[in-house]
Design a protein around this motif. Structure first.
Motif, PDB file in Angstrom:
ATOM      1  N   THR A 250       3.653 143.257  75.601  1.00 25.04           N
ATOM      2  CA  THR A 250       4.061 142.058  74.874  1.00 25.04           C
ATOM      3  C   THR A 250       3.618 140.779  75.577  1.00 25.04           C
ATOM      4  OG1 THR A 250       6.191 141.811  76.036  1.00 25.04           O
ATOM      5  CG2 THR A 250       6.147 143.292  74.116  1.00 25.04           C
ATOM      6  N   CYS A 251       2.777 140.874  76.581  1.00 27.32           N
ATOM      7  CA  CYS A 251       2.559 139.768  77.515  1.00 27.32           C
ATOM      8  C   CYS A 251       1.403 138.852  77.126  1.00 27.32           C
ATOM      9  CB  CYS A 251       2.284 140.329  78.905  1.00 27.32           C
ATOM     10  SG  CYS A 251       3.595 141.379  79.565  1.00 27.32           S
ATOM     11  N   PHE A 252       1.583 137.577  77.440  1.00 26.12           N
ATOM     12  CA  PHE A 252       0.520 136.578  77.291  1.00 26.12           C
ATOM     13  C   PHE A 252       0.216 136.009  78.660  1.00 26.12           C
ATOM     14  CE2 PHE A 252      -1.223 132.343  76.633  1.00 26.12           C
ATOM     15  CZ  PHE A 252      -2.141 132.560  75.620  1.00 26.12           C
ATOM     16  N   ARG A 253      -1.054 136.026  79.026  1.00 24.53           N
ATOM     17  CA  ARG A 253      -1.441 135.567  80.360  1.00 24.53           C
ATOM     18  C   ARG A 253      -1.387 134.046  80.444  1.00 24.53           C
ATOM     19  NH1 ARG A 253      -7.086 137.449  82.761  1.00 24.53           N
ATOM     20  NH2 ARG A 253      -5.834 139.258  83.371  1.00 24.53           N
ATOM     21  N   GLN A 254      -0.758 133.554  81.518  1.00 21.79           N
ATOM     22  CA  GLN A 254      -0.789 132.134  81.839  1.00 21.79           C
ATOM     23  C   GLN A 254      -1.495 131.945  83.180  1.00 21.79           C
ATOM     24  OE1 GLN A 254       3.376 130.784  81.600  1.00 21.79           O
ATOM     25  NE2 GLN A 254       2.758 129.535  79.863  1.00 21.79           N
ATOM     26  N   VAL A 255      -2.300 130.909  83.256  1.00 19.78           N
ATOM     27  CA  VAL A 255      -2.965 130.521  84.501  1.00 19.78           C
ATOM     28  C   VAL A 255      -2.688 129.046  84.715  1.00 19.78           C
ATOM     29  CG1 VAL A 255      -5.140 130.363  85.766  1.00 19.78           C
ATOM     30  CG2 VAL A 255      -4.795 132.207  84.102  1.00 19.78           C
ATOM     31  N   GLU A 256      -2.314 128.688  85.941  1.00 20.12           N
ATOM     32  CA  GLU A 256      -2.105 127.283  86.274  1.00 20.12           C
ATOM     33  C   GLU A 256      -3.272 126.784  87.118  1.00 20.12           C
ATOM     34  OE1 GLU A 256       2.430 125.971  86.371  1.00 20.12           O
ATOM     35  OE2 GLU A 256       1.942 127.366  87.997  1.00 20.12           O
ATOM     36  N   TYR A 257      -3.673 125.549  86.832  1.00 18.68           N
ATOM     37  CA  TYR A 257      -4.862 124.975  87.455  1.00 18.68           C
ATOM     38  C   TYR A 257      -4.524 123.698  88.221  1.00 18.68           C
ATOM     39  CZ  TYR A 257      -7.227 128.063  84.144  1.00 18.68           C
ATOM     40  OH  TYR A 257      -7.642 129.153  83.426  1.00 18.68           O
ATOM     41  N   ALA A 258      -5.393 123.396  89.166  1.00 19.41           N
ATOM     42  CA  ALA A 258      -5.372 122.109  89.854  1.00 19.41           C
ATOM     43  C   ALA A 258      -6.688 121.398  89.572  1.00 19.41           C
ATOM     44  CB  ALA A 258      -5.182 122.306  91.360  1.00 19.41           C
ATOM     45  N   GLY A 259      -6.687 120.080  89.732  1.00 21.44           N
ATOM     46  CA  GLY A 259      -7.912 119.340  89.495  1.00 21.44           C
ATOM     47  C   GLY A 259      -7.848 117.945  90.084  1.00 21.44           C
ATOM     48  N   VAL A 260      -9.009 117.312  90.125  1.00 17.80           N
ATOM     49  CA  VAL A 260      -9.140 115.932  90.577  1.00 17.80           C
ATOM     50  C   VAL A 260      -9.083 115.037  89.345  1.00 17.80           C
ATOM     51  CG1 VAL A 260     -10.604 114.265  91.783  1.00 17.80           C
ATOM     52  CG2 VAL A 260     -10.575 116.671  92.515  1.00 17.80           C
ATOM     53  N   ASN A 266      -8.163 108.138  95.393  1.00 16.64           N
ATOM     54  CA  ASN A 266      -8.572 108.892  96.575  1.00 16.64           C
ATOM     55  C   ASN A 266      -9.120 110.256  96.150  1.00 16.64           C
ATOM     56  OD1 ASN A 266      -8.915 110.113  99.038  1.00 16.64           O
ATOM     57  ND2 ASN A 266      -6.821 109.821  99.759  1.00 16.64           N
ATOM     58  N   PRO A 267     -10.325 110.280  95.594  1.00 18.37           N
ATOM     59  CA  PRO A 267     -10.890 111.568  95.158  1.00 18.37           C
ATOM     60  C   PRO A 267     -11.151 112.533  96.312  1.00 18.37           C
ATOM     61  CG  PRO A 267     -12.519 109.812  94.995  1.00 18.37           C
ATOM     62  CD  PRO A 267     -11.216 109.151  95.293  1.00 18.37           C
ATOM     63  N   ASP A 268     -11.486 112.001  97.487  1.00 21.54           N
ATOM     64  CA  ASP A 268     -11.710 112.887  98.642  1.00 21.54           C
ATOM     65  C   ASP A 268     -10.412 113.604  99.008  1.00 21.54           C
ATOM     66  OD1 ASP A 268     -14.362 112.178  98.825  1.00 21.54           O
ATOM     67  OD2 ASP A 268     -14.024 110.632 100.336  1.00 21.54           O
ATOM     68  N   GLY A 269      -9.297 112.863  99.006  1.00 22.91           N
ATOM     69  CA  GLY A 269      -8.014 113.482  99.295  1.00 22.91           C
ATOM     70  C   GLY A 269      -7.629 114.487  98.236  1.00 22.91           C
ATOM     71  N   ALA A 270      -7.953 114.189  96.981  1.00 22.88           N
ATOM     72  CA  ALA A 270      -7.646 115.115  95.887  1.00 22.88           C
ATOM     73  C   ALA A 270      -8.411 116.415  96.056  1.00 22.88           C
ATOM     74  CB  ALA A 270      -7.985 114.464  94.551  1.00 22.88           C
ATOM     75  N   ARG A 271      -9.678 116.320  96.415  1.00 26.04           N
ATOM     76  CA  ARG A 271     -10.476 117.537  96.615  1.00 26.04           C
ATOM     77  C   ARG A 271      -9.927 118.342  97.796  1.00 26.04           C
ATOM     78  NH1 ARG A 271     -14.705 114.001  94.578  1.00 26.04           N
ATOM     79  NH2 ARG A 271     -15.021 113.044  96.637  1.00 26.04           N
ATOM     80  N   ALA A 272      -9.518 117.655  98.850  1.00 22.37           N
ATOM     81  CA  ALA A 272      -8.930 118.358 100.007  1.00 22.37           C
ATOM     82  C   ALA A 272      -7.655 119.088  99.610  1.00 22.37           C
ATOM     83  CB  ALA A 272      -8.644 117.361 101.130  1.00 22.37           C
ATOM     84  N   LEU A 273      -6.864 118.488  98.725  1.00 21.58           N
ATOM     85  CA  LEU A 273      -5.621 119.121  98.290  1.00 21.58           C
ATOM     86  C   LEU A 273      -5.905 120.339  97.423  1.00 21.58           C
ATOM     87  CD1 LEU A 273      -2.562 119.139  98.212  1.00 21.58           C
ATOM     88  CD2 LEU A 273      -2.648 117.471  96.344  1.00 21.58           C
ATOM     89  N   VAL A 274      -6.875 120.237  96.526  1.00 18.07           N
ATOM     90  CA  VAL A 274      -7.251 121.396  95.719  1.00 18.07           C
ATOM     91  C   VAL A 274      -7.702 122.540  96.625  1.00 18.07           C
ATOM     92  CG1 VAL A 274      -8.896 122.270  94.019  1.00 18.07           C
ATOM     93  CG2 VAL A 274      -7.827 120.022  93.681  1.00 18.07           C
ATOM     94  N   ASP A 275      -8.511 122.221  97.621  1.00 19.44           N
ATOM     95  CA  ASP A 275      -8.967 123.252  98.559  1.00 19.44           C
ATOM     96  C   ASP A 275      -7.780 123.895  99.283  1.00 19.44           C
ATOM     97  OD1 ASP A 275     -11.600 122.759  97.895  1.00 19.44           O
ATOM     98  OD2 ASP A 275     -11.989 121.470  99.642  1.00 19.44           O
ATOM     99  N   PHE A 276      -6.809 123.087  99.665  1.00 21.16           N
ATOM    100  CA  PHE A 276      -5.648 123.621 100.385  1.00 21.16           C
ATOM    101  C   PHE A 276      -4.855 124.577  99.499  1.00 21.16           C
ATOM    102  CE2 PHE A 276      -1.259 123.463 101.963  1.00 21.16           C
ATOM    103  CZ  PHE A 276      -1.472 123.846 103.281  1.00 21.16           C
TER     104      PHE A 276
END
Length: 340
Positions: A250-260, A266-276
């Motif tokens: 009965t299941c539906f797959r959910q995926v959660e994402y991160a992004g810039v 501070n896009p550099d900080g955002a990319r570092a956070l996604v990597d973390f």
């Protein structure tokens, strides 16, 4: 998901602060179920050199809507918690900047279809599934349901409770599961039969699981509930077993994402956070922190998860582009059917 998760999240667990200058802080916009331990936050800050500020509110749908409304003046640098039911909308609205993060083992499986510019990075996954109280059915001598079609049978009249599709991320996921199973021409008829069989609708997951479900701790009287594939890992009986099961058909797959975020200060900080968020320490913490599965297939699961949090082999899915095109229409039709 939404996260999607078996907790009433406490924002007191989430680090926050006044932050510093824009080049020394990174602001994460997320949903209210996001949990990151102080230890992990400090690790990110020590390794990256940025101060992390977390702004959490709403579920995955509310989060995406807010990002769209503020896209010309974003309220943060990075986002976490857009899921596969809202991902296409965020991309189409230009909310995100491209960033092709280096993915850990197995994570590419969860990449959003149609995201050719790699605007969204998969961080966690889980499945919204119907759950049953095994002890209730054993006591009553009634066979447990197995499928979506079983839920409309007389044996299960007045036994099922689910959050609504217009007010809940898992509720929307369940609606999409029924659309995937019964098709454009059949899902409304199915919901008509489901409501005629005494299905109860609630505002959110907490009302359904913690109040109305017989194993939710609130003296509920409904032994069938919409929840998650991880839920049985949290209803242990103290004797090496669990009192509930997820119905894996009965299941539906959910995926959660991160992004810039596009236009981030501070896009550099955002990319570092996604990597973390893709790092082993963060991925290892996901099951206990947010009750979701890591996308890194090399990460070991907690012992109870390995035993009781079984994932479906063939969960229902709906193409993200189709969801983006028809979501509002489907929700209007769903409201019409369930209000009759």
């Amino acid at each position: 998901m939404v996260s999607a998760a078996l907790l009433t999240a406490s924002c007191s667990l989430v680090g926050s602060g006044d932050g510093g200058d824009d080049d020394t802080k990174v602001v994460l916009v997320t949903h209210e179920s996001f949990v990151m331990s102080k230890k992990l936050q400090k690790q990110f800050e020590d390794e990256s050199g940025y101060d992390l500020v977390i702004k959490a509110s709403g579920d995955a749908g509310a989060l995406t809507n807010k990002l769209v409304l503020t896209k010309d003046d974003p309220t943060g640098d990075a986002v976490f918690g857009i899921d596969n039911t809202f991902g296409s909308r965020a991309i189409d609205e230009g909310v995100l900047a491209p960033y092709a993060a280096k993915l850990p083992d197995g994570a590419s499986t969860y990449a959003l279809a149609g995201d050719d510019e790699h605007a969204l990075t998969p961080v966690d996954t889980g499945n919204v599934c119907v759950n049953v109280d095994d002890t209730w059915f054993a006591d009553k001598g009634i066979p447990e349901p197995r499928s979506l079609e079983d839920l409309v049978k007389p044996d299960y009249k007045d036994l099922f409770v689910t959050p609504g599709a217009t007010t809940s991320s898992p509720g929307l996921a369940f609606l999409l599961a029924t659309i995937a199973e019964f098709g454009e021409d059949g899902w409304q008829d199915y919901w008509g039969r489901l409501m005629a069989n005494g299905t109860e609708l609630t505002q959110g997951w907490s009302d359904a699981y913690e109040v109305d479900f017989t194993q939710g701790g609130g003296n509920g009287d409904r032994p069938i509930v919409l929840s998650y594939d991880s839920s049985p890992a949290f209803t242990l009986d103290g004797q090496g077993g669990t009192t509930t099961s997820a119905l894996l058909d009965t299941c539906f797959r959910q995926v959660e994402y991160a992004g810039v975020l596009a236009g981030a200060h501070n896009p550099d900080g955002a990319r570092a956070l996604v990597d973390f968020m893709l790092s082993e320490p963060f991925q290892e913490a996901l099951p206990d922190a947010m009750y979701v599965f890591p996308v890194d297939s090399s990460v070991a699961l907690p012992e109870d998860w390995a035993r009781f949090a079984r994932q479906p082999e063939h969960p229902f899915t709906v193409d993200p582009a189709q969801i983006a095109e028809h979501r509002d229409e489907w929700l209007r039709d769903w409201s019409d059917v369930t209000s009759r």
